[in-house]
Design an enzyme around this catalytic site. Structure first.
Site, PDB file in Angstrom:
ATOM      1  N   LYS A 191     -11.692 -65.394  16.030  1.00 26.10           N
ATOM      2  CA  LYS A 191      -9.867 -64.411  15.666  1.00 26.10           C
ATOM      3  C   LYS A 191      -8.939 -65.420  15.461  1.00 26.10           C
ATOM      4  O   LYS A 191      -8.881 -66.627  15.965  1.00 26.10           O
ATOM      5  CB  LYS A 191      -9.963 -63.223  16.034  1.00 26.10           C
ATOM      6  CG  LYS A 191      -9.577 -63.520  17.787  1.00 26.10           C
ATOM      7  CD  LYS A 191      -7.487 -63.445  17.494  1.00 26.10           C
ATOM      8  CE  LYS A 191      -7.152 -62.650  17.111  1.00 26.10           C
ATOM      9  NZ  LYS A 191      -5.699 -63.945  17.153  1.00 26.10           N
ATOM     10  N   ASN A 237       4.760 -62.202  10.035  1.00 27.40           N
ATOM     11  CA  ASN A 237       6.195 -61.763  10.650  1.00 27.40           C
ATOM     12  C   ASN A 237       7.628 -62.105  10.931  1.00 27.40           C
ATOM     13  O   ASN A 237       7.674 -62.858  11.386  1.00 27.40           O
ATOM     14  CB  ASN A 237       5.420 -64.093  10.527  1.00 27.40           C
ATOM     15  CG  ASN A 237       4.360 -64.713  10.767  1.00 27.40           C
ATOM     16  OD1 ASN A 237       3.742 -64.196  11.787  1.00 27.40           O
ATOM     17  ND2 ASN A 237       3.275 -65.006   9.455  1.00 27.40           N
ATOM     18  N   THR A 288      -2.823 -67.302  17.936  1.00 26.62           N
ATOM     19  CA  THR A 288      -4.211 -67.560  18.832  1.00 26.62           C
ATOM     20  C   THR A 288      -5.030 -67.538  18.231  1.00 26.62           C
ATOM     21  O   THR A 288      -5.879 -66.409  17.668  1.00 26.62           O
ATOM     22  CB  THR A 288      -4.088 -66.942  19.740  1.00 26.62           C
ATOM     23  OG1 THR A 288      -2.953 -66.360  20.904  1.00 26.62           O
ATOM     24  CG2 THR A 288      -4.942 -66.876  20.218  1.00 26.62           C
TER      25      THR A 288
END
Lengths: 410, 410
Positions: B195, B405, B206
């Site tokens: 992911k 974002n 991440t």
């Protein structure tokens, strides 16, 4: 008055104004005209002329290994520590244009020397700096530029208007011209103009700055004052010390005031003008909706503080969060954590506009509710490992930035 | 089949598929459930379980100095070179959460050990790796997570479905789960899931990857294969080798196939799976509209080629130009020029999708007309100073990226 770096400028020493630029000091003339380089027909050619009696000069240039022809030319010319004039064009960077592009620059200087000599001031091409800004990779339209060079010499005026015209003619995606002048109480002056508008990625947004002073100082003194000022201002506007192919900052002195300030006085005045121009550049950055100052304190030394501040200022996730007025301090910690500096990962504290959002690397109560809806955001990062401090000016990463920079070859 | 790095994988050795993941090798079970960590109610807890007979394992972790609690835990656990299970949660990074956050991770491992032991497999917390992904700075809701850990052990299934459920449960802003498996003709297999979706700024997006294999190999062999593969794939997905607070790549082996491949065979298979997962991560990056490969050839060495490729991949002006389908090669040259590498500024050539746009640092005829409207863009930069070559995968910088974002604390 306080500079970016926090150095106090004693306002009792003089006054900083934004209504005047390169012609604020005695003995400098300037002009700006539309030579037809820009398809839009907007002004695109500027001249700054030093009437003397002295011609000391210093320059700071891009650190990019790919240097535009005018940068290569001006660096060579400045080895003499002497300049009589600066000719600047917008509408084309004259970068990545090969030997032909360098010849264009040379020819521009020769043409200006000829025009100035015809006008009554004996001048050689080796006393002329050239600056260009615009799209990389295209040759300049010399059939338009050269007649413009002759014309602009006739347009030169004294006083404030010439400086303002020049500041206007060097604009690219800038929305406003940038001028500043410092009038020292001892009757000498420093003036300047600047262009540059892509502060989110100074790796390519050409910054051109011309500074003038009527102080009676040597080329060495100018060089010292200029390097000190650029280190603390333009080099800390955003980011990573990286530069476009064309970045140029020039400082010319003519001694017309007949005042010889000390190095400290000169440093302070040049720093004050550069600091104000840097603030103007940040405020007019492409797509900016937030003016952001990243300050790192408690680093091992100033250099490490600067590395950390730049790492945060460059981080796209921090910049988009600030665009969204989001006090997402976790992104600040993650950005600091990848900086190659000495850290105690458990002792980092962060505040936004004075509100603590993270203390000793753990979120502070109310951190997610801090209001960042205003246009100015001060990010303070305390590393708790030493005494080093540094600030970097940056902006948010907005839709406007993407829009402006995705437009076809601008 | 060719990897990112250009290493040929002999397809005669086996087959790569995307329809299976961590449960493709023999003797691995997996599950994914909604434990209630995400407010949306979507799956947020995943388990990968090694049935043995062997339990060799290796891991590669973030280089960020600010490390999340689960990274600190898993690094410690992996010192034994042995893992029986991995428990992963989305919906919270458990980073910057202090000693309390570390205790939460420890308690999660203890709870899983207890549940597995009750289920009939005697397991200690020290045989369990923990991964977390989500917003930095908030404690995890342990009142939901711990019952979820007990539940997920009962949900574990064999076969393909368990792996797919796990791949789905670790998603954050990912739009699709990412799985890949390599079936070696000698009857052993490598499977994986991944992911991660913020590839434009991996400094915080991440990346979690769990790889499994039924080959009979030692922890040392796994470590070697994993470091080789991540260096050539995930480390070259975008950018600068920088990582989020939580990045983790794990590789577990159980020997269930009873086949012991050579190091080279293992390396190739792990590389093939990692390379495919990296391609899937790029394709699903936040706001991506272009899949971009930056290849630098003719650098002094591979390291310098990689530095140059990363500098271009990180450049916001290059990225926005590509979003606009603009063959603005000048921005590529300017980005290369600020990379700290050996350059001949007059010998740089660039092509877009095979069309030369710049030859020896000067624009090629027709360069501004090259069509980049497709979704895939290959940028090739020839430096002409040596034999070093490297490729980096990246994406464009789009409105979608800014939108995603700048949303409040995501």
């Amino acid at each position: 008055m306080t500079t970016t770096a926090g150095t106090p400028i004693d306002s009792a020493n003089g006054k900083l104004v934004r209504t005047q630029g390169v012609t604020a000091p005695l003995g400098f003339r300037a002009a700006g005209i539309a030579a037809g380089i820009k398809a839009s027909g907007k002004p695109d050619l500027a001249l700054v002329f030093n009437e003397g009696p002295e011609y000391a000069a210093a320059g700071v240039f891009t650190r990019n290994q790919v240097k535009a022809a005018p940068v290569l030319w001006s660096q060579q010319v400045l080895k003499s520590g002497r300049l009589r004039a600066v000719i600047l064009n917008s509408g084309g960077a004259n970068a990545c244009t090969g030997p032909g592009g360098f010849q264009d620059t040379h020819q521009t200087a020769e043409k200006l020397a000829e025009a100035l000599s015809n006008w009554g001031t004996e001048t050689g091409a080796g006393e002329i700096a050239v600056c260009s800004t615009g799209l990389i990779g295209d040759r300049l339209p010399m059939d338009k530029l050269l007649p413009g060079v002759t014309e602009i010499v006739h347009e030169m005026g004294g006083g404030m208007s010439g400086g303002a015209d020049a500041a206007y003619a060097i604009m690219t995606t800038d929305t406003v011209p940038k001028e500043a002048a410092f009038h020292h109480r001892d009757k000498w002056n420093v003036g300047g103009m600047a262009k540059g508008a892509g502060m989110l990625a100074p790796s390519l947004a050409t910054m051109l700055v011309v500074l003038t002073t009527d102080a009676a100082v040597s080329a060495e003194q100018l060089d010292k004052a200029l390097r000190n000022a650029t280190r603390l201002t333009f080099d800390r506007l955003d980011v990573d010390g990286s530069c476009s192919t064309n970045d140029t900052v020039l400082l010319l002195a003519n001694g017309a005031s007949e005042v010889s300030p000390s190095q400290d006085e000169l440093d302070a005045a040049v720093l004050a003008v550069c600091d104000d121009l840097a603030a103007q550049l940040m405020a007019d950055a492409e797509g900016v909706t937030k003016r952001v100052t990243i300050t790192v304190t408690g680093a091992a030394d100033e250099e490490q503080a600067l590395i950390a501040a730049r790492a945060v200022a460059r981080d796209s996730l921090v910049k988009t969060a600030l665009f969204g007025s989001d006090p997402n301090w976790g992104r600040v910690l993650a950005a600091v954590g990848i900086a190659p500096i000495t850290l105690d990962p458990n002792r980092i504290s962060v505040s936004f506009n004075g509100n603590p959002v993270c203390v000793d690397s753990v979120g502070a109560p109310g951190a997610r509710q801090v209001d960042l809806s205003g246009a100015d955001i001060a990010v303070l990062i305390e590393l708790n490992v030493g005494d080093g401090t540094a600030s970097v000016r940056t902006t948010d990463l907005s839709h406007g930035y993407v829009e402006e920079n995705s437009a076809y070859s601008s």
